[in-house]
Design a protein around this motif. Structure first.
Motif, mmCIF file in Angstrom:
data_model
loop_
_atom_site.group_PDB
_atom_site.id
_atom_site.type_symbol
_atom_site.label_atom_id
_atom_site.label_comp_id
_atom_site.label_asym_id
_atom_site.label_seq_id
_atom_site.Cartn_x
_atom_site.Cartn_y
_atom_site.Cartn_z
ATOM 1 N N LYS A 110 0.836 -1.200 0.000
ATOM 2 C CA LYS A 110 0.000 0.000 0.000
ATOM 3 C C LYS A 110 0.874 1.255 0.000
ATOM 4 O O LYS A 110 0.625 2.204 -0.743
ATOM 5 C CB LYS A 110 -0.922 -0.016 1.230
ATOM 6 N N VAL A 111 1.903 1.269 0.837
ATOM 7 C CA VAL A 111 2.831 2.411 0.891
ATOM 8 C C VAL A 111 3.546 2.562 -0.445
ATOM 9 O O VAL A 111 3.671 3.683 -0.978
ATOM 10 C CB VAL A 111 3.840 2.226 2.053
ATOM 11 N N GLN A 114 1.183 3.972 -3.024
ATOM 12 C CA GLN A 114 0.956 5.399 -2.780
ATOM 13 C C GLN A 114 2.133 6.212 -3.303
ATOM 14 O O GLN A 114 1.945 7.250 -3.947
ATOM 15 C CB GLN A 114 0.733 5.666 -1.286
ATOM 16 N N GLU A 115 3.344 5.723 -3.035
ATOM 17 C CA GLU A 115 4.534 6.412 -3.545
ATOM 18 C C GLU A 115 4.545 6.428 -5.068
ATOM 19 O O GLU A 115 4.873 7.438 -5.697
ATOM 20 C CB GLU A 115 5.811 5.753 -3.005
ATOM 21 N N TYR A 117 1.896 6.273 -7.074
ATOM 22 C CA TYR A 117 0.862 7.217 -7.526
ATOM 23 C C TYR A 117 1.353 8.664 -7.384
ATOM 24 O O TYR A 117 1.139 9.483 -8.282
ATOM 25 C CB TYR A 117 -0.442 7.051 -6.741
ATOM 26 N N ASP A 118 2.018 8.959 -6.272
ATOM 27 C CA ASP A 118 2.527 10.319 -6.061
ATOM 28 C C ASP A 118 3.582 10.682 -7.111
ATOM 29 O O ASP A 118 3.561 11.786 -7.684
ATOM 30 C CB ASP A 118 3.110 10.483 -4.653
#
Length: 140
Positions: A110-111, A114-115, A117-118
């Motif tokens: 998940k982390v 997220q990274e 996607y960012d």
């Protein structure tokens, strides 16, 4: 007739009279004291005592063997039970660890997502700025 009766009495009475003069003075002067010694009876008694001692020794040995057998059986069943419990505990621990590892992996993914996607969002922003356009963001 008298002689046969005397022999019969002698057979029935398996004792012999032994004068008791081995260094002991008689109780009354002029009298001889006799004691009866049952030779065959003493032999039978000694044999019976020996047999009883042998039987007691065998019984002690049997009791020790029974105790040893009981302890060995107890130890075997204890080993089997403790092995089964140890395997169950190992299996439960393994399942728990696998579950925790799956949760940790999920959180890590998940982390990382997220990274990703960012980074991609920043990359799109930069590309759009180079083109002179932008994202329209509606705030609610």
């Amino acid at each position: 007739m008298e002689a046969s009766r005397h022999r019969t009495q002698a057979k029935n009475k398996a004792t012999t009279a032994v004068p008791r003069t081995a260094g002991l003075p008689p109780k009354e002067p002029g009298t001889v004291q006799f004691r009866t010694v049952d030779l065959s009876g003493k032999k039978r008694q000694a044999e019976r005592i020996r047999q009883d001692e042998d039987m007691a020794a065998r019984q002690r040995e049997m009791k020790e063997l029974q105790i040893t057998t009981m302890l060995a059986g107890w130890s075997d069943t204890l080993d089997e039970r403790s092995h089964a419990k140890r395997m169950k505990r190992y299996s439960d621990t393994k399942k728990e660890e696998m579950g925790l590892a799956a949760k940790e992996l999920s959180a890590l993914r998940k982390v990382q997502m997220q990274e990703l996607y960012d980074r991609e969002s920043e990359q799109y922003k930069e590309e759009l700025e180079q083109l002179g356009t932008t994202f329209y963001r509606e705030r609610i």
